[in-house]
Motif scaffolding. Structure first.
Motif, PDB file in Angstrom:
ATOM      1  N   ARG A 286      -5.232  -1.606   8.127  1.00 43.08           N
ATOM      2  CA  ARG A 286      -4.158  -0.695   8.538  1.00 43.08           C
ATOM      3  C   ARG A 286      -2.789  -1.203   8.084  1.00 43.08           C
ATOM      4  O   ARG A 286      -1.927  -0.408   7.686  1.00 43.08           O
ATOM      5  CB  ARG A 286      -4.214  -0.472  10.048  1.00 43.08           C
ATOM      6  CG  ARG A 286      -5.453   0.318  10.443  1.00 43.08           C
ATOM      7  CD  ARG A 286      -5.569   0.635  11.914  1.00 43.08           C
ATOM      8  NE  ARG A 286      -6.874   1.234  12.171  1.00 43.08           N
ATOM      9  CZ  ARG A 286      -7.156   2.524  11.982  1.00 43.08           C
ATOM     10  NH1 ARG A 286      -6.212   3.354  11.565  1.00 43.08           N
ATOM     11  NH2 ARG A 286      -8.373   2.982  12.220  1.00 43.08           N
ATOM     12  N   SER A 287      -2.585  -2.497   8.117  1.00 41.66           N
ATOM     13  CA  SER A 287      -1.326  -3.053   7.614  1.00 41.66           C
ATOM     14  C   SER A 287      -1.228  -2.873   6.102  1.00 41.66           C
ATOM     15  O   SER A 287      -0.171  -2.515   5.569  1.00 41.66           O
ATOM     16  CB  SER A 287      -1.230  -4.540   7.974  1.00 41.66           C
ATOM     17  OG  SER A 287      -1.229  -4.722   9.373  1.00 41.66           O
ATOM     18  N   LEU A 288      -2.339  -3.111   5.409  1.00 43.93           N
ATOM     19  CA  LEU A 288      -2.358  -2.979   3.954  1.00 43.93           C
ATOM     20  C   LEU A 288      -2.198  -1.523   3.534  1.00 43.93           C
ATOM     21  O   LEU A 288      -1.442  -1.211   2.602  1.00 43.93           O
ATOM     22  CB  LEU A 288      -3.675  -3.530   3.406  1.00 43.93           C
ATOM     23  CG  LEU A 288      -3.842  -3.504   1.882  1.00 43.93           C
ATOM     24  CD1 LEU A 288      -2.826  -4.418   1.231  1.00 43.93           C
ATOM     25  CD2 LEU A 288      -5.263  -3.928   1.496  1.00 43.93           C
ATOM     26  N   ALA A 289      -2.903  -0.615   4.202  1.00 44.54           N
ATOM     27  CA  ALA A 289      -2.832   0.811   3.865  1.00 44.54           C
ATOM     28  C   ALA A 289      -1.413   1.337   3.994  1.00 44.54           C
ATOM     29  O   ALA A 289      -0.941   2.122   3.158  1.00 44.54           O
ATOM     30  CB  ALA A 289      -3.778   1.602   4.768  1.00 44.54           C
ATOM     31  N   ASN A 290      -0.720   0.907   5.015  1.00 44.51           N
ATOM     32  CA  ASN A 290       0.650   1.359   5.229  1.00 44.51           C
ATOM     33  C   ASN A 290       1.559   0.959   4.072  1.00 44.51           C
ATOM     34  O   ASN A 290       2.340   1.768   3.562  1.00 44.51           O
ATOM     35  CB  ASN A 290       1.181   0.776   6.541  1.00 44.51           C
ATOM     36  CG  ASN A 290       2.580   1.259   6.866  1.00 44.51           C
ATOM     37  OD1 ASN A 290       2.838   2.457   6.960  1.00 44.51           O
ATOM     38  ND2 ASN A 290       3.495   0.326   7.047  1.00 44.51           N
ATOM     39  N   GLU A 291       1.429  -0.287   3.634  1.00 38.88           N
ATOM     40  CA  GLU A 291       2.291  -0.775   2.545  1.00 38.88           C
ATOM     41  C   GLU A 291       1.885  -0.199   1.193  1.00 38.88           C
ATOM     42  O   GLU A 291       2.747   0.128   0.364  1.00 38.88           O
ATOM     43  CB  GLU A 291       2.267  -2.304   2.505  1.00 38.88           C
ATOM     44  CG  GLU A 291       2.826  -2.971   3.755  1.00 38.88           C
ATOM     45  CD  GLU A 291       4.274  -2.598   4.028  1.00 38.88           C
ATOM     46  OE1 GLU A 291       5.011  -2.266   3.071  1.00 38.88           O
ATOM     47  OE2 GLU A 291       4.688  -2.644   5.206  1.00 38.88           O
ATOM     48  N   MET A 292       0.584  -0.070   0.929  1.00 38.36           N
ATOM     49  CA  MET A 292       0.153   0.507  -0.345  1.00 38.36           C
ATOM     50  C   MET A 292       0.559   1.973  -0.438  1.00 38.36           C
ATOM     51  O   MET A 292       0.913   2.469  -1.517  1.00 38.36           O
ATOM     52  CB  MET A 292      -1.369   0.370  -0.502  1.00 38.36           C
ATOM     53  CG  MET A 292      -1.836  -1.047  -0.788  1.00 38.36           C
ATOM     54  SD  MET A 292      -3.629  -1.179  -1.105  1.00 38.36           S
ATOM     55  CE  MET A 292      -3.774  -0.281  -2.658  1.00 38.36           C
ATOM     56  N   GLY A 293       0.531   2.676   0.689  1.00 38.19           N
ATOM     57  CA  GLY A 293       0.944   4.070   0.698  1.00 38.19           C
ATOM     58  C   GLY A 293       2.390   4.247   0.273  1.00 38.19           C
ATOM     59  O   GLY A 293       2.738   5.213  -0.421  1.00 38.19           O
ATOM     60  N   LYS A 294       3.241   3.311   0.660  1.00 35.67           N
ATOM     61  CA  LYS A 294       4.651   3.379   0.270  1.00 35.67           C
ATOM     62  C   LYS A 294       4.807   3.274  -1.239  1.00 35.67           C
ATOM     63  O   LYS A 294       5.624   3.959  -1.849  1.00 35.67           O
ATOM     64  CB  LYS A 294       5.434   2.257   0.957  1.00 35.67           C
ATOM     65  CG  LYS A 294       5.510   2.366   2.469  1.00 35.67           C
ATOM     66  CD  LYS A 294       6.229   1.154   3.053  1.00 35.67           C
ATOM     67  CE  LYS A 294       6.235   1.188   4.579  1.00 35.67           C
ATOM     68  NZ  LYS A 294       6.889  -0.021   5.160  1.00 35.67           N
ATOM     69  N   VAL A 295       4.021   2.397  -1.835  1.00 31.69           N
ATOM     70  CA  VAL A 295       4.100   2.192  -3.286  1.00 31.69           C
ATOM     71  C   VAL A 295       3.526   3.392  -4.039  1.00 31.69           C
ATOM     72  O   VAL A 295       4.098   3.860  -5.028  1.00 31.69           O
ATOM     73  CB  VAL A 295       3.341   0.916  -3.699  1.00 31.69           C
ATOM     74  CG1 VAL A 295       3.454   0.688  -5.198  1.00 31.69           C
ATOM     75  CG2 VAL A 295       3.874  -0.286  -2.931  1.00 31.69           C
ATOM     76  N   LEU A 296       2.389   3.907  -3.565  1.00 30.03           N
ATOM     77  CA  LEU A 296       1.708   5.018  -4.235  1.00 30.03           C
ATOM     78  C   LEU A 296       2.327   6.371  -3.922  1.00 30.03           C
ATOM     79  O   LEU A 296       1.978   7.370  -4.540  1.00 30.03           O
ATOM     80  CB  LEU A 296       0.226   5.024  -3.830  1.00 30.03           C
ATOM     81  CG  LEU A 296      -0.587   3.805  -4.270  1.00 30.03           C
ATOM     82  CD1 LEU A 296      -1.917   3.746  -3.527  1.00 30.03           C
ATOM     83  CD2 LEU A 296      -0.826   3.834  -5.778  1.00 30.03           C
ATOM     84  N   LYS A 297       3.224   6.379  -2.919  1.00 30.59           N
ATOM     85  CA  LYS A 297       3.875   7.623  -2.482  1.00 30.59           C
ATOM     86  C   LYS A 297       2.864   8.658  -2.000  1.00 30.59           C
ATOM     87  O   LYS A 297       3.009   9.863  -2.221  1.00 30.59           O
ATOM     88  CB  LYS A 297       4.762   8.201  -3.594  1.00 30.59           C
ATOM     89  CG  LYS A 297       5.948   7.305  -3.941  1.00 30.59           C
ATOM     90  CD  LYS A 297       6.809   7.918  -5.028  1.00 30.59           C
ATOM     91  CE  LYS A 297       8.105   7.143  -5.223  1.00 30.59           C
ATOM     92  NZ  LYS A 297       7.908   5.715  -5.499  1.00 30.59           N
ATOM     93  N   GLN A 298       1.818   8.143  -1.382  1.00 38.67           N
ATOM     94  CA  GLN A 298       0.806   8.981  -0.745  1.00 38.67           C
ATOM     95  C   GLN A 298       0.308   8.251   0.496  1.00 38.67           C
ATOM     96  O   GLN A 298       0.318   7.017   0.554  1.00 38.67           O
ATOM     97  CB  GLN A 298      -0.378   9.253  -1.680  1.00 38.67           C
ATOM     98  CG  GLN A 298      -0.109  10.255  -2.787  1.00 38.67           C
ATOM     99  CD  GLN A 298       0.021  11.681  -2.278  1.00 38.67           C
ATOM    100  OE1 GLN A 298      -0.283  11.984  -1.132  1.00 38.67           O
ATOM    101  NE2 GLN A 298       0.469  12.573  -3.150  1.00 38.67           N
ATOM    102  N   THR A 299      -0.160   8.997   1.477  1.00 33.50           N
ATOM    103  CA  THR A 299      -0.719   8.385   2.669  1.00 33.50           C
ATOM    104  C   THR A 299      -2.078   7.751   2.344  1.00 33.50           C
ATOM    105  O   THR A 299      -2.895   8.368   1.664  1.00 33.50           O
ATOM    106  CB  THR A 299      -0.916   9.436   3.781  1.00 33.50           C
ATOM    107  OG1 THR A 299       0.340  10.041   4.076  1.00 33.50           O
ATOM    108  CG2 THR A 299      -1.472   8.789   5.040  1.00 33.50           C
ATOM    109  N   VAL A 300      -2.274   6.544   2.796  1.00 30.72           N
ATOM    110  CA  VAL A 300      -3.577   5.891   2.668  1.00 30.72           C
ATOM    111  C   VAL A 300      -4.174   5.873   4.080  1.00 30.72           C
ATOM    112  O   VAL A 300      -3.676   5.186   4.969  1.00 30.72           O
ATOM    113  CB  VAL A 300      -3.463   4.465   2.108  1.00 30.72           C
ATOM    114  CG1 VAL A 300      -4.847   3.820   2.019  1.00 30.72           C
ATOM    115  CG2 VAL A 300      -2.798   4.487   0.729  1.00 30.72           C
ATOM    116  N   VAL A 301      -5.219   6.666   4.275  1.00 35.59           N
ATOM    117  CA  VAL A 301      -5.815   6.865   5.595  1.00 35.59           C
ATOM    118  C   VAL A 301      -6.988   5.918   5.787  1.00 35.59           C
ATOM    119  O   VAL A 301      -7.920   5.900   4.984  1.00 35.59           O
ATOM    120  CB  VAL A 301      -6.299   8.317   5.760  1.00 35.59           C
ATOM    121  CG1 VAL A 301      -6.891   8.528   7.150  1.00 35.59           C
ATOM    122  CG2 VAL A 301      -5.159   9.294   5.514  1.00 35.59           C
ATOM    123  N   VAL A 302      -6.955   5.130   6.850  1.00 34.52           N
ATOM    124  CA  VAL A 302      -8.053   4.218   7.145  1.00 34.52           C
ATOM    125  C   VAL A 302      -9.162   4.968   7.881  1.00 34.52           C
ATOM    126  O   VAL A 302      -8.915   5.652   8.872  1.00 34.52           O
ATOM    127  CB  VAL A 302      -7.576   3.034   8.009  1.00 34.52           C
ATOM    128  CG1 VAL A 302      -8.763   2.171   8.454  1.00 34.52           C
ATOM    129  CG2 VAL A 302      -6.572   2.194   7.235  1.00 34.52           C
TER     130      VAL A 302
END
Length: 333
Positions: A56-72
């Motif tokens: 969940r911590s990783l998904a939040n930060e990767m989503g910022k970079v990819l400009k898309q939500t990363v849903v766990v």
């Protein structure tokens, strides 16, 4: 009608360039536009467990970079193999990625029938974090130190209930190696994830649990569980005064959990490249670094954050744990 090759050969250079551009432009456009919608990060263990916390911590930060939500998404069961099979059979479009730990390497030795091959069914994105483990006990278990626990274990044996996160989980592996090193045999109690196992330990329904620092450090700080030691040879930065099990007599005892990020085999190099870049940026994000620091997780060095490094590491871990598990006669089916 003449073959396509003949038609292309008769075209002027200008017309040939235009036609080729039309033929390849959809692929180029797709690669350039990825990702166009949210990405699912599959976690093979229960919500609230240590791998879920990292995810969940990783998904939040990767989503910022990819400009898309990363849903766990948590897909539990069979020591992570159900989730791994799900990802292996998913559409290889970069919209389903998989965070798994050491269990990725132990599965071939534990399960005689897998729906996937850990070494062949995935594309590699990169390594993420290493997590030491700690040996914990319910708050009212009589021993207060590891030395006292060893004596208590030898006197009580299978009367002690040792929890784990289910067949194939690293907590099971840690528990098995612990029993071997101590020369005792406990009664093991499997759960579907370390989250439920920790809940049972807090509720005094089981006696002992070997679990990752991502879940145990808050309890150690609060003092609501008994803490017997760290499972790595080196002391933790967060617990400099806490002795390791190696220091306390279990020489050479070393168990930690490593995490890697994967996608289904056939995912395009372009998507893997963008995911890897997002991973690298996420691992440097101050919020992620701070969160991992507080949980006792160790972010891997830059040279381990690559697809090539994860592939080599997984190959080495499969070769390492296979003989160990077979020698201990540890298997699921």
């Amino acid at each position: 009608m003449p073959p396509h090759g003949d038609i292309l050969m008769k075209m002027t250079p200008f017309r040939l360039t235009a036609v080729l551009a039309l033929l390849v432009s959809p692929a180029i456009s797709a690669a350039a536009d990825y990702p166009e919608h949210p990405i699912s990060m599959i976690v093979p263990f229960a919500a609230g467990g240590p791998t879920d916390v990292v995810a969940r911590s990783l998904a939040n930060e990767m989503g910022k970079v990819l400009k898309q939500t990363v849903v766990v998404e948590n897909k539990t069961g069979a020591g992570g193999t159900l989730a791994a099979g799900y990802v292996a059979s998913s559409k290889p479009d970069g919209y389903t990625i998989f965070l798994h730990h050491t269990g990725m390497a132990t599965a071939p030795a534990l399960y005689s029938k897998l729906r996937y091959d850990p070494l062949k069914s995935f594309e590699y994105i990169g390594e993420v974090v290493d997590v030491p483990m700690t040996l914990m006990a319910r708050s009212d278990l009589p021993p207060n130190t590891f030395k006292e626990f060893v004596d208590y274990a030898k006197a009580n044996g299978d009367k002690i209930n040792l929890a784990n996160a289910g067949p194939g989980a690293v907590s099971q592996l840690c528990g098995s190696l612990l029993q071997q090193a101590m020369g005792v045999k406990f009664t093991t109690v499997p759960f579907q994830g370390t989250g439920p196992a920790m809940t049972a330990l807090m509720g005094k329904q089981v006696d002992v649990l070997c679990d990752q620092t991502t879940q145990t450090l808050p309890h150690i700080a609060a003092g609501d569980l008994k803490f017997y030691g760290v499972t790595t040879p080196e002391r933790l930065k967060q617990l400099p005064d806490a002795p390791t099990l190696d220091e306390q007599g279990l020489k050479g005892f070393d168990v930690k959990v490593w995490h890697g990020l994967y996608a289904a085999k056939g995912t395009s190099p372009e998507a893997i490249g963008k995911l890897n870049e997002a991973l690298k940026v996420a691992l440097k994000a101050p919020a992620f670094v701070d969160r991992m620091e507080k949980l006792g997780a160790q972010i891997v060095s830059e040279d381990r954050q690559t697809p090539e490094s994860l592939q080599k590491w997984l190959q080495a871990e499969v070769a390492k744990w296979g003989p160990v598990l077979k020698a201990e006669n540890i298997s699921v089916n």
